[in-house]
Motif scaffolding. Structure first.
Motif, PDB file in Angstrom:
ATOM      1  N   UNK A  14      27.967  40.751  39.259  1.00  0.00           N
ATOM      2  CA  UNK A  14      27.910  42.102  39.796  1.00  0.00           C
ATOM      3  C   UNK A  14      28.702  43.063  38.904  1.00  0.00           C
ATOM      4  N   UNK A  15      29.912  42.676  38.534  1.00  0.00           N
ATOM      5  CA  UNK A  15      30.738  43.521  37.660  1.00  0.00           C
ATOM      6  C   UNK A  15      30.163  43.591  36.247  1.00  0.00           C
ATOM      7  N   UNK A  53      39.862  37.349  36.150  1.00  0.00           N
ATOM      8  CA  UNK A  53      41.245  36.998  35.821  1.00  0.00           C
ATOM      9  C   UNK A  53      42.192  37.372  36.966  1.00  0.00           C
ATOM     10  N   UNK A  54      41.964  38.519  37.582  1.00  0.00           N
ATOM     11  CA  UNK A  54      42.800  38.937  38.722  1.00  0.00           C
ATOM     12  C   UNK A  54      42.648  37.953  39.878  1.00  0.00           C
ATOM     13  N   UNK A  55      41.426  37.510  40.130  1.00  0.00           N
ATOM     14  CA  UNK A  55      41.181  36.535  41.197  1.00  0.00           C
ATOM     15  C   UNK A  55      41.894  35.226  40.880  1.00  0.00           C
ATOM     16  N   UNK A  91      31.837  24.383  46.180  1.00  0.00           N
ATOM     17  CA  UNK A  91      30.668  24.886  45.456  1.00  0.00           C
ATOM     18  C   UNK A  91      30.374  26.327  45.872  1.00  0.00           C
ATOM     19  N   UNK A  92      30.506  26.615  47.156  1.00  0.00           N
ATOM     20  CA  UNK A  92      30.252  27.976  47.653  1.00  0.00           C
ATOM     21  C   UNK A  92      31.215  28.971  47.019  1.00  0.00           C
ATOM     22  N   UNK A  93      32.470  28.610  46.882  1.00  0.00           N
ATOM     23  CA  UNK A  93      33.457  29.502  46.267  1.00  0.00           C
ATOM     24  C   UNK A  93      33.137  29.731  44.788  1.00  0.00           C
ATOM     25  N   UNK A  94      32.724  28.694  44.104  1.00  0.00           N
ATOM     26  CA  UNK A  94      32.334  28.858  42.694  1.00  0.00           C
ATOM     27  C   UNK A  94      31.123  29.777  42.572  1.00  0.00           C
ATOM     28  N   UNK A  95      30.165  29.598  43.487  1.00  0.00           N
ATOM     29  CA  UNK A  95      28.990  30.480  43.493  1.00  0.00           C
ATOM     30  C   UNK A  95      29.406  31.924  43.752  1.00  0.00           C
ATOM     31  N   UNK A  96      30.356  32.121  44.654  1.00  0.00           N
ATOM     32  CA  UNK A  96      30.853  33.469  44.927  1.00  0.00           C
ATOM     33  C   UNK A  96      31.488  34.080  43.680  1.00  0.00           C
ATOM     34  N   UNK A  97      32.284  33.298  42.976  1.00  0.00           N
ATOM     35  CA  UNK A  97      32.946  33.795  41.770  1.00  0.00           C
ATOM     36  C   UNK A  97      31.918  34.215  40.722  1.00  0.00           C
ATOM     37  N   UNK A 146      31.463  44.508  30.840  1.00  0.00           N
ATOM     38  CA  UNK A 146      31.934  43.152  30.560  1.00  0.00           C
ATOM     39  C   UNK A 146      33.446  43.042  30.713  1.00  0.00           C
ATOM     40  N   UNK A 147      34.177  44.001  30.186  1.00  0.00           N
ATOM     41  CA  UNK A 147      35.644  43.931  30.267  1.00  0.00           C
ATOM     42  C   UNK A 147      36.132  44.003  31.711  1.00  0.00           C
ATOM     43  N   UNK A 148      35.492  44.815  32.524  1.00  0.00           N
ATOM     44  CA  UNK A 148      35.867  44.913  33.934  1.00  0.00           C
ATOM     45  C   UNK A 148      35.577  43.589  34.628  1.00  0.00           C
ATOM     46  N   UNK A 149      34.438  42.995  34.322  1.00  0.00           N
ATOM     47  CA  UNK A 149      34.073  41.708  34.913  1.00  0.00           C
ATOM     48  C   UNK A 149      35.096  40.636  34.551  1.00  0.00           C
ATOM     49  N   UNK A 150      35.494  40.593  33.302  1.00  0.00           N
ATOM     50  CA  UNK A 150      36.490  39.609  32.867  1.00  0.00           C
ATOM     51  C   UNK A 150      37.835  39.849  33.529  1.00  0.00           C
TER      52      UNK A 150
END
Length: 99
Positions: free
Chosen positions: A21-22, A35-37, A9-15, A27-31
């Motif tokens: 933040x991005x 995707x890179x992660x 759950x913590x990792x999902x919250x981090x994502x 929006x495109x940078x955030x996506x």
């Protein structure tokens, strides 16, 4: 051997936090960042032991570096057994520590 990758759950919250933040910037940078992660984490399905150890005393606690832009992200994970890997936390490389 293929490992199952699970997110805590913590990792999902981090994502979500990193995406938001991005998203405030673009929006495109955030996506692309998410995707890179996800692509980086995909490596763990086959090669989790290739990542650096996060703790000298625990060979199963490791970190994956994910490049993105001029820096990137650090994914903290644990190899649970010979079938599964758990993503514990994700942070930007410029953050001081995991949340």
């Amino acid at each position: 051997m293929t490992y199952t990758v699970r997110y805590t759950r913590a990792a999902r919250d981090d994502l979500i936090r990193l995406f938001q933040f991005q998203l405030e910037r673009d929006l495109q940078v955030a996506e692309r960042a998410v995707e890179a992660i996800r692509e980086g984490i995909g490596v763990l399905k086959n090669f989790p032991f290739t990542c650096r150890k996060a703790d000298e005393k625990n060979p199963f606690l490791r970190e994956l570096l994910v490049s993105f832009g001029t820096s990137g992200y650090v994914v903290l994970f644990e190899i649970d057994d010979d079938t599964a890997v758990s993503i514990l936390a994700i942070r930007h490389q410029l953050e001081e520590d995991y949340h």
